[in-house]
Design an enzyme around this catalytic site. Structure first.
Site, short mmCIF file in Angstrom:
data_model
loop_
_atom_site.label_atom_id
_atom_site.label_comp_id
_atom_site.label_asym_id
_atom_site.label_seq_id
_atom_site.Cartn_x
_atom_site.Cartn_y
_atom_site.Cartn_z
N LYS A 48 41.10 36.77 36.40
CA LYS A 48 41.70 38.11 36.27
C LYS A 48 42.86 38.04 35.29
O LYS A 48 43.66 37.09 35.32
CB LYS A 48 42.18 38.56 37.65
CG LYS A 48 42.68 39.99 37.74
CD LYS A 48 43.12 40.32 39.17
CE LYS A 48 43.54 41.76 39.35
NZ LYS A 48 43.99 42.06 40.73
N SER A 64 41.82 46.31 42.53
CA SER A 64 42.09 46.23 41.11
C SER A 64 41.32 45.12 40.39
O SER A 64 41.14 45.19 39.18
CB SER A 64 43.58 46.03 40.90
OG SER A 64 43.99 44.77 41.40
N SER A 119 42.66 44.35 46.77
CA SER A 119 42.16 44.23 45.40
C SER A 119 41.13 43.13 45.16
O SER A 119 40.55 43.05 44.09
CB SER A 119 43.32 44.05 44.43
OG SER A 119 43.96 45.28 44.20
#
EC number: 6.3.5.7
Lengths: 485, 93
Positions: A79, A154, A178
């Site tokens: 990420k 997210s 997330s």
């Protein structure tokens, strides 16, 4: 054989038996990226040359007969809110669009030392604030199961990459769901470990009392293998717990007989879509038929979790994001009159709407006259929420619920109403407030879209989650489904 | 109720320069959000201790050891403006 569909442990066998090379494997994944990335949009950056170079080193080790580690040569995605030395790290924000970190996050170093091959940095909601990746300053990632829908957020890019065969495993971060929400929406396994179990050194901070890094994988075995690499104490992170991480593969046991499972009734109440409710009930029946004792219980302060989270997280964010001032790194606005003007112009041009909204909300909740009514109140309610879990875990080994009230929603469906978007996190945020481990495991499909089963355990009891998840997985085949892209 | 004036004040504290449109949007949305959150008031928390952190960690100390520090060039590499070995900013006073 489609290499990009395999799990890390299957690929490891192929590598050590010399049926494939690490270069072939990584090329297969880059070919897959080339063919589907236009539809999915999981990556903000790809690192092909460096990855193939790393793969060649692994192949050389195999050729020489050296023992390679379980994740050696395996393509992984990170990420883009975790710092990677010399590789642009944006946090999904314009304010960091050109930021090249001079060091790597501890988790990135650990994966590297374990031989894993980083293939790219994945898309996310700006500074991890969001539930859909629609808040990314760059583009929205699409759900591989239906590209008109969001992948969840997210960590949507990391979940979509694993689901679409664009990486074998990936790392995300979870502040209010997330990791678990996108894992559920994309039909992969996602784990948020106990707060403090994984170092956050080099993770771009959102809400420091809640943030935790964890893995996305195609099955539970790979999840254990990833935890083996990333868990453990780090002197560079003062909030990292001083504990000896176990070998998580020892919990991969196909047996839940006698396991006491509680189902918090608040998580199965109205608001949960009937098709999701049905699949969760079916999963509970299966666990029961395999010998677990399943009964309904209560976490009475559940309804207060959402406002508690959306006061605490923005308050911490407003403080953490004060560092983006255009002085040491990141964007700086042109044509400022003085330094305050420069700060204000830089931040206004660099941050997107949701980030500004949370800075405003957090600053307000912390400001003189409102601190007691909002921030302090939220910290006290957090205690009550944590105590609910403490009480439940006196009686149960594990709590089980849906990850999300619905399957993946359509792109654009919730962007106009922040409160509706916040409600996507209603089943996941309590876990962060209590600091306990939480996991999403595929438990079926509704209208062709994946649904995730959430497992929650005591602090540092990732093993119990893995055991239940592994048993569930061995007795179902949902994790073997693959999206038609 | 949060007024537009409150929004101006909070934006200044948060070092955000908002457009007229943003000010209106945030006034409306912050009111909606905080109004929705008001039911927290129903809970009596008089005798409840606040939780800032879930782990029982206190005074985390470690040995001070000599290590490699980041080079000056690395530390300055991302800055938008510099004057030799200094970060350069617009006029302060």
């Amino acid at each position: 054989m489609q290499l990009f569909r395999q799990t890390a442990h299957e690929l490891h066998s192929l590598l050590i038996n010399k049926e494939i090379s690490a270069v072939e494997l990584n090329e297969a994944v880059f070919d897959r990226i080339a063919s589907v990335e236009e539809k999915v949009g999981a990556y903000l950056s790809r690192i092909r040359e460096r990855a193939l170079e790393r793969a060649r080193v692994i192949d050389e080790q195999i050729r020489k007969g050296e023992k390679i580690l379980p994740l050696s040569g395996i393509p992984v995605a990170i990420k883009d809110n975790m710092c990677t030395d010399g590789i642009t790290t944006t946090a999904g924000s314009k304010i960091l669009a050109n930021f090249v970190p001079p060091y790597s996050a501890t988790v990135v170093k650990k994966l590297d030392a374990a031989g894993a091959v980083m293939v790219g940095k994945t898309n996310l909601d700006e500074f991890a604030m969001g539930s859909s990746t629609e808040n990314s300053a760059f583009f929205t990632t699409r759900n591989p199961w239906d590209t008109s829908r969001v992948p969840g957020g997210s960590s949507g890019g990391s979940a979509a990459a694993v689901a679409a065969g664009e990486a074998v495993c990936s790392l995300g971060s979870d502040t209010g769901g997330s990791i678990r929400l996108p894992a559920s929406f994309c039909g992969v396994v996602g784990m948020k470990p106990t707060y403090g179990a994984v170092s956050r050194f080099g993770l771009i901070a959102y809400a420091s009392s809640l943030d935790q890094i964890g893995p996305f994988t195609r099955d539970v075995t790979d999840c254990a293998l990833m935890l083996n690499i990333i868990c453990g104490h780090d002197p560079l992170d003062s909030t990292s717990a001083d504990f000896q991480a176990p070998d998580y593969t020892q919990f991969l046991i196909n047996d839940v007989r006698g396991m006491k499972i509680g189902v918090p009734e608040e998580y199965m109440a109205e608001g949960i879509a009937p098709e999701v409710h049905g699949l969760i009930r079916k999963a509970l029946e299966l666990l029961e038929s395999l010998g677990a004792n399943v009964e309904y219980t209560t976490l009475p302060h559940t309804e207060y979790a959402l406002p508690t989270y959306y006061l605490i997280a923005p308050a911490e964010a407003s403080s953490n994001l004060a560092r983006y001032d255009g002085v040491r790194y990141g964007l700086r606005a042109e044509d400022s009159e003085d330094i305050i003007d420069m700060f204000m112009k830089t931040r206004s041009q660099g941050f997107g709407s949701e980030v500004k909204r949370r800075i405003m909300l957090g600053t307000y909740a912390l400001s003189a006259g409102y601190y007691d009514a909002y921030y302090l109140k939220a910290l006290k309610v957090r205690t009550l929420i944590k105590e609910d879990f403490d009480r439940a875990f006196e009686k149960y080994d594990l709590l089980v619920s849906p990850v999300s009230p619905t399957t993946a929603f359509r792109i654009g469906e919730k962007t106009d109403d922040p409160l509706q978007m916040y409600l996507s996190d209603v089943c996941t945020i309590s876990v962060n407030l209590a600091g306990i481990p939480g996991m999403s495991v595929p438990c079926g499909f509704a209208g062709g879209l994946p649904v995730g089963l959430q497992l929650m355990g005591r602090h540092f009891n990732e093993g119990t989650l893995l055991r239940a998840a592994y048993t569930f997985e061995q007795n179902t085949s949902y994790h073997k489904e693959f999206p038609a892209l | 109720m949060i007024s537009k004036k409150d929004v101006d004040q909070v934006a200044l504290l948060g070092r955000l320069e908002l457009t007229g449109e943003e000010k209106e949007m945030f006034t409306r949305q912050l009111n909606d959000i905080l109004e929705h959150f008001r039911f927290l008031e129903r809970l009596d928390t008089t005798d409840v201790q606040p939780t800032a952190h879930v782990l029982p960690l206190k005074n985390v100390l470690r040995e001070d050891w000599p290590g490699q520090h980041m080079s000056r060039e690395d530390a300055l590499a991302n800055c938008p403006d510099r004057d030799e070995d200094y970060f350069k900013v617009p006029r302060i006073v």
